[in-house]
Write a protein that holds these residues in place. Structure first.
Motif, PDB file in Angstrom:
ATOM      1  N   LEU A   1       0.762  -1.246   0.000  1.00  0.00           N
ATOM      2  CA  LEU A   1       0.000   0.000   0.000  1.00  0.00           C
ATOM      3  C   LEU A   1       0.794   1.298   0.000  1.00  0.00           C
ATOM      4  N   ALA A   2       1.967   1.315   0.664  1.00  0.00           N
ATOM      5  CA  ALA A   2       2.562   2.617   0.976  1.00  0.00           C
ATOM      6  C   ALA A   2       3.088   3.337  -0.256  1.00  0.00           C
ATOM      7  N   ASP A   3       2.773   4.641  -0.351  1.00  0.00           N
ATOM      8  CA  ASP A   3       3.360   5.488  -1.372  1.00  0.00           C
ATOM      9  C   ASP A   3       4.586   6.189  -0.813  1.00  0.00           C
ATOM     10  N   GLU A   4       4.547   6.462   0.489  1.00  0.00           N
ATOM     11  CA  GLU A   4       5.688   7.090   1.141  1.00  0.00           C
ATOM     12  C   GLU A   4       5.961   6.365   2.440  1.00  0.00           C
ATOM     13  N   VAL A   5       7.235   6.319   2.834  1.00  0.00           N
ATOM     14  CA  VAL A   5       7.600   5.665   4.081  1.00  0.00           C
ATOM     15  C   VAL A   5       8.343   6.653   4.963  1.00  0.00           C
ATOM     16  N   LEU A   6       7.923   6.713   6.220  1.00  0.00           N
ATOM     17  CA  LEU A   6       8.579   7.570   7.197  1.00  0.00           C
ATOM     18  C   LEU A   6       9.179   6.635   8.234  1.00  0.00           C
ATOM     19  N   GLU A   7      10.512   6.566   8.276  1.00  0.00           N
ATOM     20  CA  GLU A   7      11.122   5.657   9.239  1.00  0.00           C
ATOM     21  C   GLU A   7      11.610   6.432  10.441  1.00  0.00           C
ATOM     22  N   LEU A   8      11.031   6.122  11.610  1.00  0.00           N
ATOM     23  CA  LEU A   8      11.451   6.801  12.838  1.00  0.00           C
ATOM     24  C   LEU A   8      12.582   6.008  13.483  1.00  0.00           C
ATOM     25  N   GLY A   9      13.364   6.706  14.321  1.00  0.00           N
ATOM     26  CA  GLY A   9      14.428   6.031  15.041  1.00  0.00           C
ATOM     27  C   GLY A   9      15.714   5.969  14.240  1.00  0.00           C
ATOM     28  N   GLY A  10      15.712   6.476  12.999  1.00  0.00           N
ATOM     29  CA  GLY A  10      16.927   6.495  12.191  1.00  0.00           C
ATOM     30  C   GLY A  10      17.583   7.864  12.258  1.00  0.00           C
ATOM     31  N   ALA A  11      18.447   8.138  11.291  1.00  0.00           N
ATOM     32  CA  ALA A  11      19.183   9.391  11.294  1.00  0.00           C
ATOM     33  C   ALA A  11      18.266  10.580  11.014  1.00  0.00           C
ATOM     34  N   SER A  12      17.371  10.446  10.032  1.00  0.00           N
ATOM     35  CA  SER A  12      16.475  11.558   9.738  1.00  0.00           C
ATOM     36  C   SER A  12      15.036  11.075   9.829  1.00  0.00           C
ATOM     37  N   ALA A  13      14.133  12.006  10.107  1.00  0.00           N
ATOM     38  CA  ALA A  13      12.729  11.622  10.237  1.00  0.00           C
ATOM     39  C   ALA A  13      11.923  12.279   9.129  1.00  0.00           C
ATOM     40  N   HIS A  14      12.427  12.173   7.889  1.00  0.00           N
ATOM     41  CA  HIS A  14      11.713  12.717   6.743  1.00  0.00           C
ATOM     42  C   HIS A  14      11.089  11.585   5.946  1.00  0.00           C
ATOM     43  N   ALA A  15       9.871  11.799   5.515  1.00  0.00           N
ATOM     44  CA  ALA A  15       9.206  10.772   4.720  1.00  0.00           C
ATOM     45  C   ALA A  15       9.901  10.666   3.360  1.00  0.00           C
TER      46      ALA A  15
END
Lengths: 264, 467
Positions: B441-455
């Protein structure tokens, strides 16, 4: 949970068997409840204050934990002064309010009593770990282990209930029912959340019970204890200290002529 | 009949009685007053209920299995109940913690453990009783991928070391295939459908098992076709900090856009603030810092800040599916549950009835219309919690771990529902550990806990496939 969390301390009081703390608190409060006079409560409070240095709490922790008492005691004093049973010389009258020597003495007796009973209770239990208390209750006082351990495991669920309650509140906002009118709406919503929490807690409780049974809890085998709970010299010292404070307070009050047994 | 040392994976559609069988083997099924018992269940030749302690049981929910406040005490609980002498208890505690790879001080607080650690603690608690039989009831269903591997590997090591017999119930077959040497499939009405080595059973019954909700390796989940649609921004997340309490941020610097017809997946390990972000984006928690702004088509005349909206104003704008469906149920029947939102919107009774009937039908819940939501199965509860949100037709739907612990069938239904929502122009924010859900489903992924928190936008497999 922070207000209820156990404060770890290196002082001896942290290692004293919690059963001794319980007994000490019971001795003090039962004695102070026998009579309502200001001398016995005042003497007990002064003696207790001298022992606070050994409580293992920093002044900041002490103040935060006992904060409810510092609100309750003056409040009780003022209301009793204003509305308490009047006797002796009248000091002030205004409408319904009469302040007499008798009502001031009674207010003082009640206010000091709240502090003299509350402070040692809070201080002793702030440094008590629930697991150690349960060990003591079951091994020293020989209370039924099934009951004690069940209650102990249940206490751990309290933290989960707090999370549940918060989620329930957010979920009500999300479901569109959080701004239905005023005080009555608020009470009704609170009741609904309380019921939902009850259902959830029964669920959690029964899951916990299954997990405990699966670990052999409630079988007919004689249980052993991984942590010994003993009652020795430090424990007796604490209980004796409490008894001494109670005795000195009673003697002073009798000497001053204020001691008056309220029950019996 | 299970021989000593066998390692069995127990499969079957939900409702086939897998968990009940495990509880029976563990001897915690309860007495005669709690149900009927026919046939016999024996362990080492004696009735299972009389053999408590011979079988160690680990259940699905990590939170409800922690019994005591300190790690060492919790593991010691079982041996204490079995009357093991004190010195022997502590020897067993240390070796059990060792076996599951929990290298923690004995006085560490159990409430500070992660889900995977809690499950390994439960396993250690069972091991310390030195059971001949280990029973695991979906022990990894509620864990993130790292936790799943952690627990599976601990079980594999323990079984290899002790030679204990293993029976595990789990939808996700691939997780346990490296560990088990036999697969038993239960039939919904009672009885056994298939029994044999994993290869044989999966080859013969794979398609049928996949249909009934088991995740069969090699049977890829079908992704629904997506219709590419034009998109416009609904919610701007700009250097946002989120937290449960004022001024205490659990994650910050989060930047992303929620757009109509697009799905934003929020991923990352446990405890990095994914759920807190979801609740904040949903207008339920105030932002700790940064900006969360609703654009014109979303705010529709109300404030730009979702947290300022009234509860009723949220309904048509942002709907939230909570991680635990039970937190959001309000009514005593499914029909009333679905009508709650529309009623708060003061829709005409006729419209309310139409909407609830349509949703009940679409989510195959019509036969349960008068049932109490709390009595539903896990998959049904999940479907209902999504349906309650759909009933008010919000522009954005926020889902917190929608596929957690769900079988393959519910999973397919959820993915299809979300795809349909996207095609009709709603925006989706989904917190998830589920890589397949992201793929679908995802068109964009926002990964938290990494270096940057940008989708980061990804080339959506589904849009690519449907084109």
């Amino acid at each position: 949970m922070t207000v209820l969390a156990t404060i770890a301390t290196q002082r001896a009081i942290g290692r004293v068997n919690p059963v001794a703390k319980l007994l000490a608190a019971v001795v003090l409060s039962l004695t102070l409840l026998l009579s309502i006079d200001w001398v016995s409560a005042g003497v007990a409070l002064v003696l207790e204050a001298g022992l606070l240095a050994w409580s293992g709490l920093t002044p900041g922790q002490l103040l935060r934990r006992t904060a409810p008492l510092w609100i309750a005691a003056p409040l009780a004093f003022i209301t009793t002064c204003l509305y308490g049973r009047d006797s002796g010389a009248t000091l002030l009258t205004s409408g319904f309010i009469t302040v007499t020597q008798g009502s001031v003495a009674l207010g003082l007796a009640i206010g000091l009593r709240i502090l003299a009973i509350g402070i040692p209770g809070i201080v002793l239990f702030a440094t008590t770990d629930p697991t150690d208390l349960a060990d003591g209750l079951a091994q020293v006082l020989r209370l039924p282990s099934r009951f004690v351990l069940g209650a102990l495991a249940g206490i751990r669920l309290v933290g989960l209930f707090q999370d549940d309650w918060r989620q329930l509140g957010l979920a009500r906002r999300a479901r569109g029912v959080a701004d239905v009118g005023g005080l009555i709406g608020r009470i009704r919503r609170g009741a609904g959340m309380a019921f939902a929490l009850l259902v959830l807690s029964v669920r959690r409780g029964s899951k916990l019970a299954t997990a405990m049974e699966a670990r052999g809890f409630g079988s007919d085998i004689e249980r052993t204890w991984a942590r010994p709970s003993t009652f020795g010299r430090p424990e007796w010292t604490l209980v004796a200290t409490a008894a001494l404070i109670a005795a000195v307070a009673v003697v002073c009050a009798v000497g001053a002529g204020t001691w008056e047994i309220v029950v019996g | 009949m299970i021989e000593p040392g066998e390692r069995v994976l127990l499969l079957g559609a939900s409702g086939a009685g897998k968990s009940t069988l495990l509880a029976g083997l563990a001897g915690v099924l309860g007495g005669d007053d709690e149900g009927d018992e026919t046939g016999s269940l024996t362990l080492d030749g004696a009735s299972a209920a009389s053999q408590r302690g011979r079988a160690g049981l680990v259940l699905q929910d990590p939170d409800s299995q922690v019994i005591l406040a300190r790690v060492g005490d919790d593991v010691a609980f079982g041996p204490e109940n079995l009357g093991v002498p004190r010195d022997e208890i502590w020897r067993r505690v240390r070796s059990a913690l060792d076996a599951v790879g929990l290298d923690l001080p004995l006085d560490r607080s159990t409430s500070e453990l992660s889900g995977g650690q809690k499950q390994r603690l439960a396993l250690a608690g069972a091991l310390a009783m030195q059971p001949g039989l280990l029973l695991l009831d979906e022990p990894t269903a509620n864990l993130d991928p790292a936790g799943v591997t952690e627990v599976r590997d601990a079980v594999a090591r323990v079984v290899a070391q002790t030679g204990a017999t293993l029976v595990v119930v789990e939808h996700r077959v691939s997780v346990w295939l490296p560990v088990v040497d036999r697969v038993v499939v239960l039939a919904p009405g009672g009885g056994v459908v298939a029994d044999g080595t994993p290869d044989v059973v999966l080859a013969a019954r794979g398609a049928e098992l996949a249909e009934s909700g088991v995740w069969v390796p090699g049977v890829a989940p079908a992704f629904p076709a997506r219709v590419p649609s034009p998109s416009s921004p609904l919610l701007e997340i700009d250097r946002l900090s989120v937290g449960r309490r004022p001024r205490v941020a659990v994650a910050d610097g989060i930047t992303a856009t929620v757009s109509s017809g697009r799905a934003l997946a929020v991923t990352g390990p446990n405890g990095v603030g994914k759920s807190t972000l979801a609740l904040t984006a949903a207008g339920l928690l105030p932002p700790v810092g940064g900006r969360l702004r609703a654009s014109g088509p979303l705010s529709l005349g109300a404030s730009d800040h979702p947290i300022d909206w009234k509860s009723r104003e949220l309904l048509t704008r942002i709907g939230t599916v909570f991680q635990d469906p039970e937190h959001q149920f309000l009514a005593s029947t499914l029909r009333q549950e679905l009508a709650t939102g529309p009623r708060a919107l003061r829709l005409a009774p006729r419209d309310i009835a139409d909407r609830t009937d349509e949703l009940l039908h679409r989510l195959r819940l019509d036969h349960l219309a008068e049932a109490n939501p709390f009595t539903l199965s896990g998959g049904e509860k999940r479907r209902l919690s999504v349906a309650t949100v759909l009933a008010t037709r919000p522009r954005i739907v926020v889902l917190d771990e929608p596929t957690f612990g769900q079988d393959a069938r519910t999973w397919r239904e959820l993915v299809a529902l979300c795809a349909e929502l996207l095609d009709t122009g709603s925006g989706i924010v989904a917190v998830t550990h589920d890589a397949e859900f992201v793929d679908a489903l995802a068109d964009e992924v926002l990964e938290l806990g990494g270096a940057s928190a940008h989708a980061v936008s990804r080339v959506s497999a589904s849009i690519g496939a449907s084109a």
